[in-house]
Design an enzyme around this catalytic site. Structure first.
Site, mmCIF file in Angstrom:
data_model
loop_
_atom_site.group_PDB
_atom_site.id
_atom_site.type_symbol
_atom_site.label_atom_id
_atom_site.label_comp_id
_atom_site.label_asym_id
_atom_site.label_seq_id
_atom_site.Cartn_x
_atom_site.Cartn_y
_atom_site.Cartn_z
ATOM 1 N N LYS A 107 8.408 -4.271 -12.265
ATOM 2 C CA LYS A 107 8.123 -4.430 -10.828
ATOM 3 C C LYS A 107 9.072 -5.417 -10.156
ATOM 4 C CE LYS A 107 4.388 -7.392 -12.376
ATOM 5 N NZ LYS A 107 4.364 -6.841 -13.744
ATOM 6 N N LYS A 207 4.649 -5.898 -6.225
ATOM 7 C CA LYS A 207 3.924 -4.627 -6.186
ATOM 8 C C LYS A 207 3.746 -4.145 -4.741
ATOM 9 C CE LYS A 207 1.485 -5.722 -10.463
ATOM 10 N NZ LYS A 207 0.227 -6.222 -11.063
#
Length: 431
Positions: A107, A207
């Site tokens: 991520k 995220k």
């Protein structure tokens, strides 16, 4: 059925990587049937060869030379679960240059420099899949990327970090302070030895950037995401939320407003009637609101070796199927190029606690500060008397910049001894 197996190189063999290797090996026959060809681990890059690993794989597969592994001409797919920016970025770019498709759970890299990875995948005609980068086992990115490709997403709102959700859950249930709840989370393995990325919101912000980019077809990086962690959340904040019928959660909020988008991560009070309020401990849950589909909710385990490996294997199967068919999955969709709003332009609400002098005219003076900045007060509550007088104020919606300026002005008032807490309030009108 194809006889030559598809060769997979695995970068990293920690908690997630070990599970990926185990599932690939023990479920090899099922995976072969689902893909249409056998797959085999062709190499596993690790930092230390002499580490004890209880895995059903040949020891000769392990190597410390990740660059040599990804440069091999016989590698069809590279699975990356080492994390971080470098050497992961260089390794993945080299893999794609050599014709390998990529499955990654990284991520941080996607949020910082996803554009470079997407461009390389496009240039070399390979896949870049990354379902495991957000919310562990929860199928979330593929619905945004594919299932809702014909819809218009307006909002993505959710709990995307299990560590912080566990801490806030314990604070709510037991009345514990932040440090005490963090200690418990660490002892149970929910928090890393260095929990900074989680508790300061960096993990959730990465995220949020990925979610916003997919939802709104616009490049959004971690630097575009307003980020606040939970280290300043006190037991008093949690108790005050309870008094309002609310619970405190660390939320990732991505919104589209006309020709602009926003992405933010911060603690917020939400009503206990809100579906996210019941998401406890280390679980994740994300709401997606779109024009045609309406509200969708995705819920499940957002972290851990097995759940994250499940998402990795799902991507691996999809990428291998594409390889067999000489096909390619969806690439980057950033055509909209919408403006990313700064936090100051976002309309929100505040819950503010003030330690004030208990004398006539205090409330009028405080209310005047709100009025000067165009912020309307919804609720005022006084707690205690004398030297311990506290004012709790909940505002109506206003631009965040106006609310922040109000708080700064309150700190300069002679009747305000201290602004003891400020927290945003979300979800009053549903998800």
């Amino acid at each position: 059925m194809r006889t030559r197996p598809l060769n997979v190189a695995l970068l990293g063999c920690g908690v997630v990587g070990s599970e990926v290797a185990r599932i690939m090996t023990t479920n090899a026959e099922d995976l072969e049937q689902r893909i249409g060809a056998p797959i085999r681990l062709a190499g596993i890059a690790v930092r230390r060869l002499n580490k004890q690993r209880d895995l059903p794989v040949d020891a000769s597969l392990f190597t410390t030379d990740a660059h040599e592994l990804v440069a091999r001409g016989d590698i069809d797919v590279v699975v990356e679960v080492i994390g971080g920016i470098e050497p992961a970025r260089s390794l993945l770019l080299k893999a794609m240059e050599n014709g390998a498709s990529v499955v990654t759970a990284n991520k941080a890299l996607l949020a910082e420099d996803g554009a470079t990875l997407h461009a390389a995948a496009e240039k070399h005609g390979v896949d870049l899949y990354f379902e495991a980068s957000v919310a562990g086992a929860i199928p979330l990115l593929r619905p945004l990327r594919e299932s809702l490709a014909g819809d218009k997403v307006h909002r993505v709102l959710g709990i995307v970090n299990g560590t912080t959700n566990y801490i806030l859950t314990r604070m709510d249930e037991t009345g514990a302070g932040f440090e005490e709840a963090l200690e418990e989370a660490t002892a149970l393995g929910y928090a890393e030895a260095d929990p900074t990325a989680d508790i300061e919101g960096f993990d959730a912000a990465a995220k949020a950037a990925i979610l916003a980019g997919l939802a709104f077809h616009t490049r959004v990086t971690a630097a575009d995401v307003h980020r606040e962690g939970i280290t300043e959340v006190t037991a008093a904040d949690v108790a005050s939320a309870k008094d309002m019928g609310c619970v405190v959660k660390l939320l990732a909020i991505c919104e589209r407003d006309g020709d602009a988008v926003s992405a933010r991560v911060h603690p917020a009070m939400i009503p206990r009637t809100h579906p996210l309020a019941s998401v406890r401990e280390a679980f994740n849950a994300v709401f997606v609101e779109s024009e045609a589909a309406g509200q969708l909710m995705f819920y499940g385990r957002g972290a851990g070796g097995a759940p994250t490996a499940s998402a990795v294997l799902g991507d691996l199967v999809a990428v291998c199927r594409n390889k067999l068919q000489n096909a390619k999955g969806p690439g980057e969709s950033a055509y909209a190029q919408l403006r990313v709003k700064p936090m100051g332009e976002i309309v929100t609400r505040y819950h503010i606690s003030l330690d004030v002098a208990d004398k006539p005219g205090v409330l009028a003076q405080v209310a005047n500060v709100f009025a000067e900045h165009g912020v309307s007060i919804q609720v005022v509550r006084q707690e205690g008397r004398g030297e311990d007088a506290q004012l709790v104020i909940v505002t109506h919606t206003a631009p965040d910049a106006a609310l922040a300026a109000t708080v700064n002005e309150l700190r300069r008032q002679d009747v305000v001894r201290e602004v003891t807490s400020t927290m945003r309030v979300e979800g009053e009108s549903g998800a």
